[in-house]
Design a protein around this motif. Structure first.
Motif, PDB file in Angstrom:
ATOM      1  N   LEU A  58       8.914 -16.650   7.557  1.00  0.00           N
ATOM      2  CA  LEU A  58       9.953 -16.011   7.356  1.00  0.00           C
ATOM      3  C   LEU A  58      11.107 -17.140   6.945  1.00  0.00           C
ATOM      4  CD1 LEU A  58       9.846 -14.325  10.317  1.00  0.00           C
ATOM      5  CD2 LEU A  58       9.436 -13.459   9.150  1.00  0.00           C
ATOM      6  N   LYS A  59      12.137 -16.662   6.501  1.00  0.00           N
ATOM      7  CA  LYS A  59      13.726 -17.320   5.908  1.00  0.00           C
ATOM      8  C   LYS A  59      14.120 -18.218   7.266  1.00  0.00           C
ATOM      9  CE  LYS A  59      14.871 -14.798   1.976  1.00  0.00           C
ATOM     10  NZ  LYS A  59      16.329 -14.580   1.262  1.00  0.00           N
ATOM     11  N   ARG A  60      13.995 -19.799   7.217  1.00  0.00           N
ATOM     12  CA  ARG A  60      14.384 -21.335   8.223  1.00  0.00           C
ATOM     13  C   ARG A  60      16.024 -19.963   8.602  1.00  0.00           C
ATOM     14  NH1 ARG A  60       9.970 -21.369   6.724  1.00  0.00           N
ATOM     15  NH2 ARG A  60       8.068 -23.238   8.441  1.00  0.00           N
ATOM     16  N   ASN A  61      16.694 -19.543   7.933  1.00  0.00           N
ATOM     17  CA  ASN A  61      17.762 -20.012   7.902  1.00  0.00           C
ATOM     18  C   ASN A  61      18.657 -18.616   8.109  1.00  0.00           C
ATOM     19  OD1 ASN A  61      17.390 -19.999   5.303  1.00  0.00           O
ATOM     20  ND2 ASN A  61      18.857 -21.265   4.606  1.00  0.00           N
ATOM     21  N   ALA A  62      17.974 -17.365   7.921  1.00  0.00           N
ATOM     22  CA  ALA A  62      18.439 -16.250   8.416  1.00  0.00           C
ATOM     23  C   ALA A  62      19.135 -15.975   9.269  1.00  0.00           C
ATOM     24  CB  ALA A  62      17.332 -15.362   8.432  1.00  0.00           C
ATOM     25  N   THR A  63      19.880 -14.650   8.808  1.00  0.00           N
ATOM     26  CA  THR A  63      21.032 -14.717  10.404  1.00  0.00           C
ATOM     27  C   THR A  63      20.085 -13.592  10.777  1.00  0.00           C
ATOM     28  OG1 THR A  63      22.998 -13.800   8.239  1.00  0.00           O
ATOM     29  CG2 THR A  63      23.186 -12.941  10.490  1.00  0.00           C
ATOM     30  N   PRO A  64      20.794 -14.200  12.662  1.00  0.00           N
ATOM     31  CA  PRO A  64      19.472 -13.543  14.022  1.00  0.00           C
ATOM     32  C   PRO A  64      20.455 -11.964  13.946  1.00  0.00           C
ATOM     33  CG  PRO A  64      21.152 -14.914  14.523  1.00  0.00           C
ATOM     34  CD  PRO A  64      21.719 -15.386  12.824  1.00  0.00           C
ATOM     35  N   GLY A  65      19.275 -11.638  14.392  1.00  0.00           N
ATOM     36  CA  GLY A  65      19.655  -9.937  14.886  1.00  0.00           C
ATOM     37  C   GLY A  65      20.216  -9.534  16.166  1.00  0.00           C
ATOM     38  N   VAL A  66      20.289  -8.869  16.595  1.00  0.00           N
ATOM     39  CA  VAL A  66      21.324  -8.190  17.399  1.00  0.00           C
ATOM     40  C   VAL A  66      21.181  -9.450  19.062  1.00  0.00           C
ATOM     41  CG1 VAL A  66      22.003  -5.831  16.922  1.00  0.00           C
ATOM     42  CG2 VAL A  66      20.118  -6.756  18.538  1.00  0.00           C
ATOM     43  N   ASP A  67      19.895 -10.125  19.269  1.00  0.00           N
ATOM     44  CA  ASP A  67      19.848 -10.614  20.024  1.00  0.00           C
ATOM     45  C   ASP A  67      19.713 -12.309  20.011  1.00  0.00           C
ATOM     46  OD1 ASP A  67      17.813 -11.581  17.952  1.00  0.00           O
ATOM     47  OD2 ASP A  67      16.257 -11.160  19.961  1.00  0.00           O
ATOM     48  N   GLN A  73      15.033 -21.212  17.706  1.00  0.00           N
ATOM     49  CA  GLN A  73      15.148 -21.082  19.068  1.00  0.00           C
ATOM     50  C   GLN A  73      14.116 -20.229  19.275  1.00  0.00           C
ATOM     51  OE1 GLN A  73      18.511 -19.023  19.219  1.00  0.00           O
ATOM     52  NE2 GLN A  73      19.905 -20.368  19.372  1.00  0.00           N
ATOM     53  N   TYR A  74      12.900 -19.408  18.024  1.00  0.00           N
ATOM     54  CA  TYR A  74      11.787 -19.225  18.499  1.00  0.00           C
ATOM     55  C   TYR A  74      10.862 -20.027  19.133  1.00  0.00           C
ATOM     56  CZ  TYR A  74       8.624 -15.387  18.905  1.00  0.00           C
ATOM     57  OH  TYR A  74       7.141 -14.405  18.821  1.00  0.00           O
ATOM     58  N   GLY A  75      10.888 -21.276  18.018  1.00  0.00           N
ATOM     59  CA  GLY A  75      10.193 -21.987  17.906  1.00  0.00           C
ATOM     60  C   GLY A  75       9.663 -22.479  18.481  1.00  0.00           C
ATOM     61  N   GLU A  76      10.622 -22.728  19.046  1.00  0.00           N
ATOM     62  CA  GLU A  76      10.011 -24.041  20.252  1.00  0.00           C
ATOM     63  C   GLU A  76      10.014 -23.707  21.425  1.00  0.00           C
ATOM     64  OE1 GLU A  76      14.258 -23.761  22.096  1.00  0.00           O
ATOM     65  OE2 GLU A  76      15.473 -25.412  19.610  1.00  0.00           O
ATOM     66  N   ASN A  77       8.759 -22.405  21.746  1.00  0.00           N
ATOM     67  CA  ASN A  77       8.417 -21.913  22.583  1.00  0.00           C
ATOM     68  C   ASN A  77       7.332 -21.009  22.113  1.00  0.00           C
ATOM     69  OD1 ASN A  77       6.594 -21.939  24.915  1.00  0.00           O
ATOM     70  ND2 ASN A  77       8.121 -20.589  25.621  1.00  0.00           N
ATOM     71  N   LEU A  78       6.724 -21.619  20.255  1.00  0.00           N
ATOM     72  CA  LEU A  78       6.064 -20.490  19.584  1.00  0.00           C
ATOM     73  C   LEU A  78       5.448 -19.736  19.937  1.00  0.00           C
ATOM     74  CD1 LEU A  78       5.814 -19.627  16.929  1.00  0.00           C
ATOM     75  CD2 LEU A  78       5.146 -21.568  16.469  1.00  0.00           C
ATOM     76  N   GLU A  79       3.837 -20.420  20.970  1.00  0.00           N
ATOM     77  CA  GLU A  79       2.473 -20.143  21.118  1.00  0.00           C
ATOM     78  C   GLU A  79       2.945 -18.956  21.984  1.00  0.00           C
ATOM     79  OE1 GLU A  79      -0.054 -20.179  18.695  1.00  0.00           O
ATOM     80  OE2 GLU A  79       1.447 -21.473  18.004  1.00  0.00           O
ATOM     81  N   GLU A  80       3.753 -19.301  23.095  1.00  0.00           N
ATOM     82  CA  GLU A  80       3.630 -18.538  24.146  1.00  0.00           C
ATOM     83  C   GLU A  80       4.134 -17.257  23.505  1.00  0.00           C
ATOM     84  OE1 GLU A  80       5.794 -17.323  28.665  1.00  0.00           O
ATOM     85  OE2 GLU A  80       5.989 -20.318  28.037  1.00  0.00           O
TER      86      GLU A  80
END
Length: 181
Positions: A58-67, A73-80
């Motif tokens: 995925l594009k690392r600098n893409a605009t986030p969705g409604v959440d 941020q998602y990658g900070e706890n990626l495996e879980e």
């Protein structure tokens, strides 16, 4: 012009993708062997490894969705996060989140709506695209270009130019499909 489909896989190769690719390669081989084969179960191909590869694609600098969750941020706890996402998908509990609606101005003054999916939806979508591409790529002919991995309108124009300049052409059809999409 290309006569057939590329033997390359549609997944961007990384060093730890061998296991994920072998399953996808098996899908493509089955689709190649039997054009009438009906695939009734593909969910087991959506693995944590494939979801990880989808996340990394995925594009690392893409605009986030409604959440509001970004790639970082998602990658900070990626495996879980991926483990939970995988369990949700495999158990049938996964539900896509509504997309964020954004209106982009067009040169003619009108606006074009786009939907921005949340990151987890983008991850699942990418993984599913990779699985389904293995099947449908076998049905396309070499001169098909629309919405295919590794092919663009520029490739189509190059193929058209080669076809026109190297073969006898009696006519060319130009269609205005401006409002088709």
């Amino acid at each position: 012009m290309a006569k057939g489909n590329s033997e390359e896989t549609t997944v961007n190769c990384t060093q730890r993708q061998g296991e994920a690719l072998s399953g996808l390669d098996r899908i493509r081989e089955a689709a190649r062997r039997d054009k009438n084969l009906r695939f009734t179960s593909l969910m087991h191909h959506i693995t944590v490894d494939l979801l990880r590869d989808a996340y990394n694609a995925l594009k690392r600098n893409a605009t986030p969705g409604v959440d509001g969750v970004t790639w970082q941020q998602y990658g900070e706890n990626l495996e879980e996060n991926l483990s939970n996402l995988h369990q949700s998908v495999q158990s049938g509990r996964y539900r896509a989140t509504p997309s964020k609606r954004v209106w982009l101005p067009k040169p003619d003054g009108k606006q074009r709506p786009i939907g921005i999916a949340v990151l987890e939806d983008k991850i699942v979508q990418q993984a599913v695209v990779w699985v389904l591409n293995q099947i449908y790529e076998e049905d396309f002919v070499g001169f098909s270009y629309g919405f295919r991995p590794g092919r663009s309108q520029h490739n189509a124009l190059d193929a058209l130019w080669v076809g026109i300049t190297q073969r006898k052409v009696n006519w060319v059809l130009d269609a205005d499909i401006r409002s088709f999409f």
